[in-house]
Design a protein around this motif. Sequence first.
Motif, PDB file in Angstrom:
ATOM      1  N   THR A   1       5.193   7.988  -9.471  1.00  0.00           N
ATOM      2  CA  THR A   1       4.184   6.977  -9.741  1.00  0.00           C
ATOM      3  C   THR A   1       2.849   7.451  -9.200  1.00  0.00           C
ATOM      4  N   SER A   2       1.758   7.035  -9.833  1.00  0.00           N
ATOM      5  CA  SER A   2       0.421   7.339  -9.332  1.00  0.00           C
ATOM      6  C   SER A   2      -0.232   6.113  -8.706  1.00  0.00           C
ATOM      7  N   THR A   3       0.476   4.979  -8.712  1.00  0.00           N
ATOM      8  CA  THR A   3      -0.069   3.730  -8.186  1.00  0.00           C
ATOM      9  C   THR A   3      -0.217   3.787  -6.675  1.00  0.00           C
ATOM     10  N   LYS A   4      -1.339   3.300  -6.168  1.00  0.00           N
ATOM     11  CA  LYS A   4      -1.596   3.276  -4.729  1.00  0.00           C
ATOM     12  C   LYS A   4      -1.507   1.869  -4.147  1.00  0.00           C
ATOM     13  N   LEU A   5      -1.665   0.838  -4.986  1.00  0.00           N
ATOM     14  CA  LEU A   5      -1.626  -0.539  -4.502  1.00  0.00           C
ATOM     15  C   LEU A   5      -0.872  -1.397  -5.519  1.00  0.00           C
ATOM     16  N   VAL A   6       0.175  -2.092  -5.035  1.00  0.00           N
ATOM     17  CA  VAL A   6       0.984  -2.970  -5.882  1.00  0.00           C
ATOM     18  C   VAL A   6       0.870  -4.391  -5.341  1.00  0.00           C
ATOM     19  N   GLU A   7       0.573  -5.359  -6.234  1.00  0.00           N
ATOM     20  CA  GLU A   7       0.428  -6.749  -5.804  1.00  0.00           C
ATOM     21  C   GLU A   7       1.288  -7.663  -6.685  1.00  0.00           C
ATOM     22  N   PHE A   8       2.359  -8.204  -6.081  1.00  0.00           N
ATOM     23  CA  PHE A   8       3.190  -9.196  -6.757  1.00  0.00           C
ATOM     24  C   PHE A   8       2.754 -10.581  -6.283  1.00  0.00           C
ATOM     25  N   ASP A   9       2.553 -11.510  -7.217  1.00  0.00           N
ATOM     26  CA  ASP A   9       2.228 -12.892  -6.861  1.00  0.00           C
ATOM     27  C   ASP A   9       3.098 -13.808  -7.712  1.00  0.00           C
ATOM     28  N   PHE A  10       4.190 -14.311  -7.086  1.00  0.00           N
ATOM     29  CA  PHE A  10       5.105 -15.204  -7.794  1.00  0.00           C
ATOM     30  C   PHE A  10       4.646 -16.641  -7.567  1.00  0.00           C
ATOM     31  N   GLY A  11       3.937 -17.202  -8.549  1.00  0.00           N
ATOM     32  CA  GLY A  11       3.420 -18.552  -8.373  1.00  0.00           C
ATOM     33  C   GLY A  11       3.938 -19.540  -9.386  1.00  0.00           C
ATOM     34  N   ASN A  12       4.822 -19.100 -10.303  1.00  0.00           N
ATOM     35  CA  ASN A  12       5.217 -19.962 -11.410  1.00  0.00           C
ATOM     36  C   ASN A  12       6.379 -20.891 -11.072  1.00  0.00           C
ATOM     37  N   PHE A  13       7.237 -20.478 -10.126  1.00  0.00           N
ATOM     38  CA  PHE A  13       8.380 -21.311  -9.782  1.00  0.00           C
ATOM     39  C   PHE A  13       7.898 -22.610  -9.127  1.00  0.00           C
ATOM     40  N   ASN A  14       8.524 -23.717  -9.476  1.00  0.00           N
ATOM     41  CA  ASN A  14       8.144 -25.045  -8.977  1.00  0.00           C
ATOM     42  C   ASN A  14       6.768 -25.475  -9.482  1.00  0.00           C
ATOM     43  N   GLY A  15       6.267 -24.799 -10.525  1.00  0.00           N
ATOM     44  CA  GLY A  15       5.000 -25.187 -11.115  1.00  0.00           C
ATOM     45  C   GLY A  15       3.796 -24.981 -10.230  1.00  0.00           C
ATOM     46  N   ALA A  16       3.894 -24.034  -9.274  1.00  0.00           N
ATOM     47  CA  ALA A  16       2.803 -23.835  -8.320  1.00  0.00           C
ATOM     48  C   ALA A  16       1.659 -23.022  -8.893  1.00  0.00           C
ATOM     49  N   GLY A  17       1.869 -22.351 -10.009  1.00  0.00           N
ATOM     50  CA  GLY A  17       0.818 -21.515 -10.573  1.00  0.00           C
ATOM     51  C   GLY A  17       1.428 -20.452 -11.458  1.00  0.00           C
ATOM     52  N   SER A  18       0.648 -19.446 -11.824  1.00  0.00           N
ATOM     53  CA  SER A  18       1.133 -18.400 -12.712  1.00  0.00           C
ATOM     54  C   SER A  18       1.520 -17.151 -11.918  1.00  0.00           C
ATOM     55  N   THR A  19       2.536 -16.449 -12.412  1.00  0.00           N
ATOM     56  CA  THR A  19       2.983 -15.208 -11.779  1.00  0.00           C
ATOM     57  C   THR A  19       2.140 -14.052 -12.303  1.00  0.00           C
TER      58      THR A  19
ATOM     59  N   GLU B   1       0.865  -1.174   0.000  1.00  0.00           N
ATOM     60  CA  GLU B   1       0.000   0.000   0.000  1.00  0.00           C
ATOM     61  C   GLU B   1       0.906   1.228   0.000  1.00  0.00           C
ATOM     62  N   VAL B   2       0.921   1.957  -1.103  1.00  0.00           N
ATOM     63  CA  VAL B   2       1.852   3.073  -1.263  1.00  0.00           C
ATOM     64  C   VAL B   2       1.406   4.247  -0.392  1.00  0.00           C
ATOM     65  N   PRO B   3       2.255   4.718   0.533  1.00  0.00           N
ATOM     66  CA  PRO B   3       1.843   5.784   1.458  1.00  0.00           C
ATOM     67  C   PRO B   3       1.911   7.171   0.831  1.00  0.00           C
ATOM     68  N   VAL B   4       1.123   8.092   1.375  1.00  0.00           N
ATOM     69  CA  VAL B   4       1.260   9.492   1.011  1.00  0.00           C
ATOM     70  C   VAL B   4       2.460  10.054   1.762  1.00  0.00           C
ATOM     71  N   ALA B   5       3.021  11.148   1.283  1.00  0.00           N
ATOM     72  CA  ALA B   5       4.202  11.736   1.911  1.00  0.00           C
ATOM     73  C   ALA B   5       3.882  12.210   3.323  1.00  0.00           C
ATOM     74  N   SER B   6       4.699  11.794   4.285  1.00  0.00           N
ATOM     75  CA  SER B   6       4.476  12.189   5.674  1.00  0.00           C
ATOM     76  C   SER B   6       5.634  11.696   6.528  1.00  0.00           C
ATOM     77  N   GLU B   7       5.584  12.032   7.800  1.00  0.00           N
ATOM     78  CA  GLU B   7       6.490  11.454   8.790  1.00  0.00           C
ATOM     79  C   GLU B   7       5.844  10.172   9.315  1.00  0.00           C
ATOM     80  N   TYR B   8       6.621   9.089   9.364  1.00  0.00           N
ATOM     81  CA  TYR B   8       6.050   7.802   9.746  1.00  0.00           C
ATOM     82  C   TYR B   8       6.870   7.112  10.834  1.00  0.00           C
ATOM     83  N   LYS B   9       6.181   6.247  11.543  1.00  0.00           N
ATOM     84  CA  LYS B   9       6.816   5.284  12.429  1.00  0.00           C
ATOM     85  C   LYS B   9       6.632   3.925  11.773  1.00  0.00           C
ATOM     86  N   PHE B  10       7.729   3.165  11.615  1.00  0.00           N
ATOM     87  CA  PHE B  10       7.675   1.875  10.953  1.00  0.00           C
ATOM     88  C   PHE B  10       7.603   0.769  12.000  1.00  0.00           C
ATOM     89  N   VAL B  11       6.602  -0.092  11.857  1.00  0.00           N
ATOM     90  CA  VAL B  11       6.350  -1.134  12.848  1.00  0.00           C
ATOM     91  C   VAL B  11       6.320  -2.502  12.174  1.00  0.00           C
TER      92      VAL B  11
END
Length: 278
Positions: A123-141, A74-84
Motif C-alpha cells: 500500500t502507498s497510503t500513509k493515513l487511514v481514517e474510518f468513521d462509523f457513524g451510520n449505526f443507530n442513525g448517528a450519521g454517515s459512515t 498513521e501508517v509507519p515506515v519500516a523500522s524497529e519500534y516500541k509499542f506504547v
Amino acid sequence: MKKSVMFAAVATALTAASSASFAAGSAYSTTFTNLTGNFVISGFGTDTAGATLPDADKSFSVTLSQVNGKVTIEVPVASEYKFVAKAGSQMLVDFDGVPGPDLGAAYGANTVIGSGPLSVTNTSTKLVEFDFGNFNGAGSTSLKLDGVSQALPYTTGNITVSGAGATTLFGSLFGLSSFLSGPVSGTVDIDYTLSDDTIVIDIDETNLVGGSFENILLALDNMAAGQFGPFAAGNRNGIIDGNFFTNGVITAVPEPTSMALIGLGLAGLAAVRRRKAA
C-alpha cells in the motif's frame, strides 16, 4: 553542481532530517475513539468430531458488525519500534456470553506493550481514517485514504504487515501474548471490505513463520473450563464471537538504534561522496 556534490548534499540533508526526527521522538499513532460493535471470527479451523482442528489454508475471517466510532491510523515506515499504550486507553473483548470483558486491558499510565520490527507494504497510503457513524442513525459512515473520501462499499483494501510486528502489537494489545511461543517472522496479508456499519477482514498467515493468531483462536475454541484463567470451555465449533470496546491511542515509537543506524549510514555515504569529489 556536480552529481557527486549534489548527492553528498542530499545525503547530508537526509542525515540531518533523520537526526531531527529521532531527537523529536517521532511516533506513529493509531487512535480509537469509542469504537464499539459485535464480532464473529470464523474459518480458523475444521470442526471435526466436536473439536476444531487446524486447517490447511492458514487463513480466517473477522466480521465486525453494528460498528460505531472512529479509527485513525498513521501508517509507519519500516523500522524497529516500541509499542506504547497511552494512559487512559482501553481495549476490551467479551466473547464468553457472560457480561463483562474477557480479554484486553485498561491502561492507567503510558505502558510499553511490546517491541519489534514493523513494516506495512502492499500500500502507498500513509493515513487511514474510518468513521462509523451510520449505526443507530448517528450519521454517515466514511473512509478516507490520505484525506481522500472513498466510495462505499469499499472492497479493495489490502495490506501486508510484518509478522513480528503484527503478533507483538496485537498479542499484547488483546492480552494474547501467553498464547504465542517462539520467534515470529514472515508476513501477514490482510484484506478488508467496508460498508455502512460492517467491516470484513480476511487474514492470511500463509507466509507467517512461528506462532500465529490462528493457533490462538484454535486454543480458545478448544480449551477446557478453567484452562486459561476463568474462561468457560470453548464451543469447539470453529467460531468465536462477542462484542468489543476500544478507546485510546497506541503509538509506534522508533527504537533509538534503528534511527541511529539510518543516520550513520547516510552520513557514511555523504563522507564517501565528498572524498571522491575532492
